[in-house]
Design an enzyme around this catalytic site. Structure first.
Site, PDB file in Angstrom:
ATOM      1  N   HIS A   8       0.821  -1.213   0.000  1.00 27.18           N
ATOM      2  CA  HIS A   8       0.000   0.000   0.000  1.00 27.18           C
ATOM      3  C   HIS A   8       0.858   1.266   0.000  1.00 27.18           C
ATOM      4  O   HIS A   8       2.057   1.248   0.286  1.00 27.18           O
ATOM      5  CB  HIS A   8      -0.906   0.010   1.236  1.00 27.18           C
ATOM      6  CG  HIS A   8      -0.117   0.002   2.525  1.00 27.18           C
ATOM      7  ND1 HIS A   8       0.452   1.136   3.059  1.00 27.18           N
ATOM      8  CD2 HIS A   8       0.220  -1.014   3.352  1.00 27.18           C
ATOM      9  CE1 HIS A   8       1.096   0.831   4.163  1.00 27.18           C
ATOM     10  NE2 HIS A   8       0.975  -0.476   4.368  1.00 27.18           N
ATOM     11  N   GLU A  89      -1.832  -6.984   7.228  1.00 25.67           N
ATOM     12  CA  GLU A  89      -0.483  -6.979   7.787  1.00 25.67           C
ATOM     13  C   GLU A  89      -0.346  -7.963   8.942  1.00 25.67           C
ATOM     14  O   GLU A  89      -1.332  -8.357   9.572  1.00 25.67           O
ATOM     15  CB  GLU A  89      -0.135  -5.555   8.266  1.00 25.67           C
ATOM     16  CG  GLU A  89       1.287  -5.372   8.785  1.00 25.67           C
ATOM     17  CD  GLU A  89       2.369  -5.712   7.752  1.00 25.67           C
ATOM     18  OE1 GLU A  89       2.529  -6.915   7.465  1.00 25.67           O
ATOM     19  OE2 GLU A  89       3.043  -4.787   7.278  1.00 25.67           O
TER      20      GLU A  89
END
Length: 233
Positions: A8, A89
């Site tokens: 990202h 994550e």
């Protein structure tokens, strides 16, 4: 399947050096938005044909920063990004939102231990390496079952991409998970499938739009390894 994993764009927590792994997470900084906007023009180099039209699916994690990063590419491809749990994550557990050196070292040390085959090691207050690998594998299996041999893009996260790709690629040493950097909107390409296995065929540690989109002043704690770590050496 050709799986292109993109990290990202930059978030405020990446600038501050915070271990920010929880849902829904922050949005993007102005630089992060610029990084995301550069993806459509630079992604073709990672496709087999050099053409974005070969991309058959676009996926994001449940953390909002991945959807915001995928938005310019989604508009270009006219594909709606699909959210897939498991692509998020690696959880920081009790270290969540901490910025101190001890917490950052403990997080990175867990990644180093996992890359050295000590998957039973547990993140403080969090999961062990087996749990991470199982949930990311499950997410990738979902993509593979939906697209077969096609090209798929998934916007995910720095530590997760570094660790999963190194552990699963047969042509990469697992310790490379903590030996390589992956800055915001950096990417890697994995080819294969869950049954036959995977090879990592490309690694692009800088932002896809070029090193000029990297913030050298940011304290990005999931971009690379802890130089003080002893695990995996």
């Amino acid at each position: 399947m050709r799986l292109i994993l993109i990290r990202h764009g930059q978030t405020p927590s990446n600038v501050l050096g915070a271990l920010d792994t929880g849902r829904p997470g922050p949005g993007l900084t102005p630089l992060g938005t610029t990084q995301a906007g550069a993806i459509p023009d630079h992604l073709p180099r990672l496709t087999a044909s050099g053409d974005l039209t070969e991309v058959d699916g676009l996926y994001v994690s449940p953390l909002i920063r991945t959807s915001l990063t995928a938005a310019p590419l989604a508009r270009t491809l006219a594909l709606g990004p699909q959210e897939v749990p498991g692509l998020e994550e690696i959880s920081a557990g009790d270290l969540e939102m901490r910025t101190d050196a001890a917490a950052v070292h403990a997080y990175r040390e867990a990644l180093a231990r996992w890359s050295a085959s000590d998957l039973a090691h547990r993140m403080p207050g969090g999961h062990d390496g087996h749990a991470f690998l199982e949930r990311f594998d499950t997410a990738v299996e979902r993509l593979a079952s939906a697209h077969g041999d096609a090209t798929v893009v998934a916007v995910s996260h720095g530590a997760a991409i570094r660790l999963w790709s190194a552990l699963q690629a047969s042509n990469v040493a697992a310790v490379e998970a903590v030996a390589v950097s992956l800055h915001n909107t950096g990417a890697c390409v994995m080819e294969g499938d869950p049954e036959r296995g995977w090879q990592r065929t490309a690694w692009h540690g800088d932002p896809l739009g070029g090193a000029g989109l990297e913030d050298e002043q940011a304290h990005d704690v999931t971009a690379d390894a802890d130089e003080g770590s002893t695990a995996g050496r």
